[in-house]
Scaffold this motif. Structure first.
Motif, PDB file in Angstrom:
ATOM      1  N   GLY A 135      71.944  21.926  82.563  1.00 31.33           N
ATOM      2  CA  GLY A 135      72.250  21.679  83.941  1.00 31.33           C
ATOM      3  C   GLY A 135      73.762  21.684  84.350  1.00 31.33           C
ATOM      4  N   ILE A 136      74.414  20.515  84.805  1.00 34.99           N
ATOM      5  CA  ILE A 136      75.811  20.675  85.033  1.00 34.99           C
ATOM      6  C   ILE A 136      76.539  20.448  83.942  1.00 34.99           C
ATOM      7  N   GLY A 137      75.898  20.264  82.747  1.00 39.19           N
ATOM      8  CA  GLY A 137      76.637  19.871  81.315  1.00 39.19           C
ATOM      9  C   GLY A 137      77.172  18.515  80.926  1.00 39.19           C
ATOM     10  N   GLU A 138      76.509  17.575  81.792  1.00 45.36           N
ATOM     11  CA  GLU A 138      77.173  16.225  81.487  1.00 45.36           C
ATOM     12  C   GLU A 138      76.505  15.725  80.066  1.00 45.36           C
ATOM     13  N   SER A 139      75.260  15.912  79.845  1.00 46.31           N
ATOM     14  CA  SER A 139      74.914  15.776  78.549  1.00 46.31           C
ATOM     15  C   SER A 139      75.575  16.412  77.454  1.00 46.31           C
ATOM     16  N   SER A 140      76.123  17.596  77.656  1.00 49.06           N
ATOM     17  CA  SER A 140      76.843  18.420  76.575  1.00 49.06           C
ATOM     18  C   SER A 140      78.173  17.701  76.198  1.00 49.06           C
ATOM     19  N   TYR A 141      78.659  17.331  77.454  1.00 48.25           N
ATOM     20  CA  TYR A 141      80.170  16.676  77.528  1.00 48.25           C
ATOM     21  C   TYR A 141      79.882  15.280  76.595  1.00 48.25           C
TER      22      TYR A 141
ATOM     23  N   LEU B  55      77.461  14.519  74.479  1.00 49.82           N
ATOM     24  CA  LEU B  55      77.212  14.630  73.093  1.00 49.82           C
ATOM     25  C   LEU B  55      78.527  15.183  72.335  1.00 49.82           C
ATOM     26  N   ALA B  56      79.360  15.906  72.802  1.00 50.08           N
ATOM     27  CA  ALA B  56      80.518  16.490  72.223  1.00 50.08           C
ATOM     28  C   ALA B  56      81.658  15.084  71.895  1.00 50.08           C
ATOM     29  N   GLN B  57      81.589  14.485  72.940  1.00 52.31           N
ATOM     30  CA  GLN B  57      82.191  12.960  72.698  1.00 52.31           C
ATOM     31  C   GLN B  57      81.838  12.067  71.489  1.00 52.31           C
ATOM     32  N   LEU B  58      80.328  12.236  71.381  1.00 52.85           N
ATOM     33  CA  LEU B  58      79.718  11.485  70.478  1.00 52.85           C
ATOM     34  C   LEU B  58      79.836  12.131  69.140  1.00 52.85           C
ATOM     35  N   HIS B  59      80.156  13.198  68.924  1.00 55.32           N
ATOM     36  CA  HIS B  59      79.897  14.050  67.793  1.00 55.32           C
ATOM     37  C   HIS B  59      81.089  14.857  67.423  1.00 55.32           C
ATOM     38  N   PRO B  60      82.550  14.251  67.580  1.00 57.13           N
ATOM     39  CA  PRO B  60      83.366  15.165  67.268  1.00 57.13           C
ATOM     40  C   PRO B  60      83.389  16.170  66.167  1.00 57.13           C
ATOM     41  N   ASP B  61      82.870  15.947  65.196  1.00 61.86           N
ATOM     42  CA  ASP B  61      82.741  16.622  63.965  1.00 61.86           C
ATOM     43  C   ASP B  61      81.834  17.592  64.212  1.00 61.86           C
ATOM     44  N   LYS B  62      81.225  17.858  65.406  1.00 60.75           N
ATOM     45  CA  LYS B  62      80.134  19.154  65.421  1.00 60.75           C
ATOM     46  C   LYS B  62      80.823  19.822  66.733  1.00 60.75           C
TER      47      LYS B  62
ATOM     48  N   ASN C 116      81.569  21.595  90.585  1.00 61.33           N
ATOM     49  CA  ASN C 116      83.056  20.933  90.061  1.00 61.33           C
ATOM     50  C   ASN C 116      82.856  19.359  89.830  1.00 61.33           C
ATOM     51  N   ASN C 117      82.418  19.007  88.654  1.00 63.22           N
ATOM     52  CA  ASN C 117      82.259  17.751  88.503  1.00 63.22           C
ATOM     53  C   ASN C 117      83.742  16.963  87.545  1.00 63.22           C
ATOM     54  N   ALA C 118      83.804  15.694  87.814  1.00 64.74           N
ATOM     55  CA  ALA C 118      85.136  14.993  87.578  1.00 64.74           C
ATOM     56  C   ALA C 118      85.408  15.271  86.112  1.00 64.74           C
ATOM     57  N   PHE C 119      84.333  15.253  85.260  1.00 65.13           N
ATOM     58  CA  PHE C 119      84.354  15.324  83.682  1.00 65.13           C
ATOM     59  C   PHE C 119      84.753  16.747  83.149  1.00 65.13           C
ATOM     60  N   LYS C 120      84.472  17.704  84.255  1.00 65.69           N
ATOM     61  CA  LYS C 120      84.932  19.186  83.537  1.00 65.69           C
ATOM     62  C   LYS C 120      86.414  19.221  83.816  1.00 65.69           C
ATOM     63  N   LYS C 121      86.963  18.360  84.092  1.00 67.61           N
ATOM     64  CA  LYS C 121      88.593  18.415  84.183  1.00 67.61           C
ATOM     65  C   LYS C 121      89.316  18.372  83.051  1.00 67.61           C
ATOM     66  N   GLY C 122      88.692  17.675  81.988  1.00 64.91           N
ATOM     67  CA  GLY C 122      89.172  17.515  80.428  1.00 64.91           C
ATOM     68  C   GLY C 122      88.047  17.861  79.700  1.00 64.91           C
ATOM     69  N   LEU C 123      87.707  19.063  79.384  1.00 65.62           N
ATOM     70  CA  LEU C 123      86.644  19.190  78.526  1.00 65.62           C
ATOM     71  C   LEU C 123      86.897  18.931  76.966  1.00 65.62           C
ATOM     72  N   PRO C 124      86.445  18.429  76.002  1.00 63.09           N
ATOM     73  CA  PRO C 124      86.858  18.331  74.740  1.00 63.09           C
ATOM     74  C   PRO C 124      86.763  19.787  73.912  1.00 63.09           C
TER      75      PRO C 124
ATOM     76  N   LEU D  97      80.697  25.330  77.111  1.00 63.55           N
ATOM     77  CA  LEU D  97      79.633  25.038  78.131  1.00 63.55           C
ATOM     78  C   LEU D  97      79.512  26.485  78.749  1.00 63.55           C
ATOM     79  N   MET D  98      78.422  27.187  78.828  1.00 62.58           N
ATOM     80  CA  MET D  98      78.419  28.627  79.481  1.00 62.58           C
ATOM     81  C   MET D  98      77.029  28.548  80.273  1.00 62.58           C
ATOM     82  N   GLN D  99      76.980  29.606  81.187  1.00 63.85           N
ATOM     83  CA  GLN D  99      75.764  30.165  81.921  1.00 63.85           C
ATOM     84  C   GLN D  99      75.327  31.332  81.077  1.00 63.85           C
ATOM     85  N   ALA D 100      74.224  31.037  80.669  1.00 62.09           N
ATOM     86  CA  ALA D 100      73.182  32.141  80.083  1.00 62.09           C
ATOM     87  C   ALA D 100      71.788  31.907  80.363  1.00 62.09           C
TER      88      ALA D 100
END
Ligand SMILES: C[S@@+](CC[C@H](N)C(=O)[O-])C[C@H]1O[C@@H](n2cnc3c(N)ncnc32)[C@H](O)[C@@H]1O
Length: 223
Positions: free
Chosen positions: A61-67, A69-76, A91-99, A104-107
């Protein structure tokens, strides 16, 4: 806060026998859908994901779960894919600073799953977990083959051999996925009700705030 999303209902269901007949016919060797995108995706995945194990957030979806999960698993590395341009590019607020461990991509998953499968079998990548969070249920009987467990993508989903976590507000979707994973994939499965302490996705939040019961299926990785 309350939300008002209707629960999924279906007027008729596919029989277990028919479902296993459909799912039993899929095979990676006979899969013939031409994919112009697959080779390009393989190059991107190799370049951006190589090195660390990968968590794959499918239909993110908008990628919030991916964001998250990336914060929860910095080693992955976390790979979030959705076919919807408007969701991925929203244009979601969390996308201003992606880890840096998030891609995150469209496909289309129908290109991405085969691409990842090929890289995994060539040991170019290690997908260690897949999430399928609130997939479109396609509850009408004529839509059954669009559900991932009754679709040719099943071979690639199971073929990645890693643990799979699927969440849904429609228990039947997960019961059917579990049936197929056990019988076709010979995988161990556990299905339970799920009460979120924090919301991983917008759909999870919407369904929970609508007082719907949520369910979680874990399909173990291949030993
Ligand atoms: C019900 S939404 C759930 C989104 C997100 N996982 C969440 O829980 O908020 C299902 C998502 O799957 C995506 N999707 C469905 N089929 C897809 C495909 N073939 N390739 C990529 N994304 C797909 C849709 O675009 C949509 O964003």
């Amino acid at each position: 806060m309350k939300a008002f999303s209707k629960p999924v209902t279906a007027s008729s269901y596919i029989s277990e026998e028919d479902l296993l007949k459909i799912a039993g016919k899929f095979s990676i060797d006979t899969y013939k859908r031409p994919s112009l995108e697959k080779e390009g995706l393989k190059d991107i995945f190799k370049e951006k994901l190589g090195g660390k194990s990968v968590i794959f957030d499918t239909g993110c979806g908008i990628g919030e779960s991916s964001y998250k999960l990336a914060q929860l698993h910095p080693d992955k590395m976390v790979l979030g894919i959705d076919k919807s341009v408007s969701r991925i590019e929203r244009n979601n607020a969390f996308k201003k600073g992606l880890p840096s461990n998030l891609v995150l991509m469209q496909a289309d998953l129908q290109d991405a799953w085969p691409a990842l499968y090929e890289l995994q079998t060539q040991t170019e990548l290690n997908v260690c977990k897949q999430y399928i969070l609130y997939p479109n249920p396609w509850p009408k009987l004529k839509g059954v083959k669009r559900r991932w467990y009754a679709n040719p993508m099943l071979s690639f989903i199971l073929g990645l051999r890693c643990e799979i976590e699927i969440r849904s507000n429609w228990q039947k979707y997960l019961e059917d996925f579990s049936l197929v994973a056990k019988h076709i994939g010979t995988r161990e499965c556990s299905l339970s009700e799920y009460v979120p302490e924090e919301y991983l996705t917008p759909f999870e939040k919407k369904y929970h705030l609508s007082s719907q019961t949520l369910h979680k299926l874990i399909i173990d990785g291949e030993k």
